[in-house]
Design an enzyme around this catalytic site. Sequence first.
Site, PDB file in Angstrom:
ATOM      1  N   LYS A   1       0.831  -1.210   0.000  1.00  0.00           N
ATOM      2  CA  LYS A   1       0.000   0.000   0.000  1.00  0.00           C
ATOM      3  C   LYS A   1       0.863   1.257   0.000  1.00  0.00           C
ATOM      4  O   LYS A   1       0.518   2.250  -0.642  1.00  0.00           O
ATOM      5  CB  LYS A   1      -0.964   0.007   1.185  1.00  0.00           C
ATOM      6  CG  LYS A   1      -2.065  -1.028   1.009  1.00  0.00           C
ATOM      7  CD  LYS A   1      -3.233  -0.858   1.944  1.00  0.00           C
ATOM      8  CE  LYS A   1      -4.334  -1.837   1.544  1.00  0.00           C
ATOM      9  NZ  LYS A   1      -5.510  -1.792   2.367  1.00  0.00           N
TER      10      LYS A   1
ATOM     11  N   LYS B   1      -5.524 -10.323  -6.317  1.00  0.00           N
ATOM     12  CA  LYS B   1      -6.659 -10.331  -5.409  1.00  0.00           C
ATOM     13  C   LYS B   1      -7.741  -9.351  -5.871  1.00  0.00           C
ATOM     14  O   LYS B   1      -7.420  -8.237  -6.293  1.00  0.00           O
ATOM     15  CB  LYS B   1      -6.142  -9.912  -4.029  1.00  0.00           C
ATOM     16  CG  LYS B   1      -7.155  -9.882  -2.933  1.00  0.00           C
ATOM     17  CD  LYS B   1      -6.557  -9.351  -1.637  1.00  0.00           C
ATOM     18  CE  LYS B   1      -6.719  -7.839  -1.539  1.00  0.00           C
ATOM     19  NZ  LYS B   1      -6.797  -7.342  -0.148  1.00  0.00           N
TER      20      LYS B   1
ATOM     21  N   LYS C   1     -10.723  -3.454  -3.701  1.00  0.00           N
ATOM     22  CA  LYS C   1     -11.366  -2.193  -4.076  1.00  0.00           C
ATOM     23  C   LYS C   1     -10.366  -1.168  -4.580  1.00  0.00           C
ATOM     24  O   LYS C   1     -10.740  -0.218  -5.257  1.00  0.00           O
ATOM     25  CB  LYS C   1     -12.171  -1.629  -2.910  1.00  0.00           C
ATOM     26  CG  LYS C   1     -11.340  -1.277  -1.722  1.00  0.00           C
ATOM     27  CD  LYS C   1     -12.199  -0.674  -0.640  1.00  0.00           C
ATOM     28  CE  LYS C   1     -11.463  -0.587   0.663  1.00  0.00           C
ATOM     29  NZ  LYS C   1     -11.289  -1.863   1.342  1.00  0.00           N
TER      30      LYS C   1
HETATM   31  N1  AQP Z   1     -10.210 -10.799  -2.758  1.00  0.00           N
HETATM   32  C1  AQP Z   1     -10.461 -11.256  -1.551  1.00  0.00           C
HETATM   33  N2  AQP Z   1     -10.640 -12.573  -1.333  1.00  0.00           N
HETATM   34  C2  AQP Z   1     -10.902 -13.045  -0.093  1.00  0.00           C
HETATM   35  N3  AQP Z   1     -11.028 -12.251   0.999  1.00  0.00           N
HETATM   36  C3  AQP Z   1     -10.877 -10.922   0.828  1.00  0.00           C
HETATM   37  N4  AQP Z   1     -10.946  -9.875   1.692  1.00  0.00           N
HETATM   38  C4  AQP Z   1     -10.718  -8.728   1.000  1.00  0.00           C
HETATM   39  N5  AQP Z   1     -10.491  -9.009  -0.294  1.00  0.00           N
HETATM   40  C5  AQP Z   1     -10.578 -10.364  -0.436  1.00  0.00           C
HETATM   41  C6  AQP Z   1     -11.267  -9.992   3.113  1.00  0.00           C
HETATM   42  O1  AQP Z   1     -12.324  -9.088   3.406  1.00  0.00           O
HETATM   43  C7  AQP Z   1     -12.238  -8.709   4.779  1.00  0.00           C
HETATM   44  C8  AQP Z   1     -12.451  -7.239   4.918  1.00  0.00           C
HETATM   45  O2  AQP Z   1     -11.310  -6.594   4.458  1.00  0.00           O
HETATM   46  P1  AQP Z   1     -10.952  -5.097   4.696  1.00  0.00           P
HETATM   47  O3  AQP Z   1     -11.944  -4.346   5.438  1.00  0.00           O
HETATM   48  O4  AQP Z   1      -9.542  -5.014   5.145  1.00  0.00           O
HETATM   49  O5  AQP Z   1     -11.071  -4.681   3.261  1.00  0.00           O
HETATM   50  P2  AQP Z   1      -9.874  -4.608   2.379  1.00  0.00           P
HETATM   51  O6  AQP Z   1      -8.859  -5.692   2.618  1.00  0.00           O
HETATM   52  O7  AQP Z   1      -9.430  -3.207   2.572  1.00  0.00           O
HETATM   53  O8  AQP Z   1     -10.598  -4.869   1.045  1.00  0.00           O
HETATM   54  P3  AQP Z   1      -9.789  -4.770  -0.206  1.00  0.00           P
HETATM   55  O9  AQP Z   1     -10.719  -4.650  -1.335  1.00  0.00           O
HETATM   56  O10 AQP Z   1      -8.788  -5.851  -0.187  1.00  0.00           O
HETATM   57  O11 AQP Z   1      -9.123  -3.349   0.007  1.00  0.00           O
HETATM   58  P4  AQP Z   1      -7.679  -2.900  -0.306  1.00  0.00           P
HETATM   59  O12 AQP Z   1      -7.692  -2.747  -1.781  1.00  0.00           O
HETATM   60  O13 AQP Z   1      -7.613  -1.599   0.428  1.00  0.00           O
HETATM   61  O14 AQP Z   1      -6.735  -3.935   0.191  1.00  0.00           O
HETATM   62  C9  AQP Z   1     -10.860  -9.176   5.269  1.00  0.00           C
HETATM   63  O15 AQP Z   1     -11.025 -10.300   6.090  1.00  0.00           O
HETATM   64  C10 AQP Z   1     -10.130  -9.557   4.006  1.00  0.00           C
HETATM   65  O16 AQP Z   1      -9.225 -10.618   4.221  1.00  0.00           O
END
Ligand code: AQP
Length: 330
Positions: A112, A195, A198
């Site tokens: 990140k 993965k 978002k």
């Molecule tokens: N692609 C994925 N497959 C399986 N699990 C996933 N999680 C996120 N993406 C995947 C799981 O969702 C939960 C919430 O995660 P968060 O609030 O940390 O959201 P995040 O990780 O910020 O979501 P993103 O889309 O992955 O955001 P960025 O792009 O910011 O990294 C967690 O349990 C996570 O494992």
Amino acid sequence: RPRVLSGIQPTADSFHLGNYLGALREWVVMQDDHDAFYCVVDLHAITVAQDPEVLRQRTRLSAAQLLAIGIDPDRSTLFVQSHVPEHAQLSWVLECLTGFGEAGRMTQFKDKSARQDADHVSVGLFTYPVLQAADILLYQADAVPVGEDQRQHLELTRNLAQRFNSRYGNTFTVPAAHIPKETAKIYDLQDPTSKMSKSVPAGVVELLEEPKRSAKKIRSAVTDLEREIRYDVDNKPGISNLLVIYSALTGRSIADLEAAYEGKGYGDLKKELGEVVVEFVTPFQRQVRAYLDDPAELDKVLHRGAERAREVSAETLRSVFDRVGFLRPM
Ligand code: AQP
């Protein structure tokens, strides 16, 4: 009953299919036989810049989505992280136990921070996993349902719990990551080796977007030049990802799907999976709207959740403060 804790960030207008299949679905299942604590982690959200009004809306929206997928506030404690000041307080204590190098090895931070220029990378983004450890340890959680991307953070949490326990005496339950086998990592539809996230919105199925749009995204998912519908992550990552999603949403095994699609084309698979997704998100969206129509009731649920969360977290924090040698206030 064993305890479970997990959280999700209110950093998007919608949860996506990766969040749901990797983590949230397990949240719903686990509330049956666990004392469950689920939170919308707004303190984590501000590790990157947020518009205040948007953050507030997304926090309510996140709570509404959790209720709509089936989190039952009468059985589970559903709350907003910033309503419980103990999270930030314990985080400070744990930061003082975390090595700088240890925190620097977290791959999510490395990824990140690499996407932003150095002046925009906050110290909060760096200490994010320690706050996450505080979230978990405050509730003496036994299990933490998360996706594969959180494995390393969970390992840090376990190390911090063990370190604190051996330095100050047994205080924390050492939690285990609960990572689903088949859906631990849902991949991006446009880049099925990355993965679904978002941060890279092209191939992401958002649960609150127009269902037709989701179906279209699935129809245009990147696959391969063969014709066979077969689960093979190394050689057919796109098709494998679609099969995993299909199987998870319908309960049909991958072998069953492979057999059913024998001799059929990729277009059939994509079209029918699109229909499955539409069928899944349509009632979900209706439910979310119903919860949002009554924000006062939603806030009441969150207030109740925070009160219960504080009962548990305050007790843990008191014992931590005693053990580290803080003078009790009068
Ligand atoms: N692609 C994925 N497959 C399986 N699990 C996933 N999680 C996120 N993406 C995947 C799981 O969702 C939960 C919430 O995660 P968060 O609030 O940390 O959201 P995040 O990780 O910020 O979501 P993103 O889309 O992955 O955001 P960025 O792009 O910011 O990294 C967690 O349990 C996570 O494992």
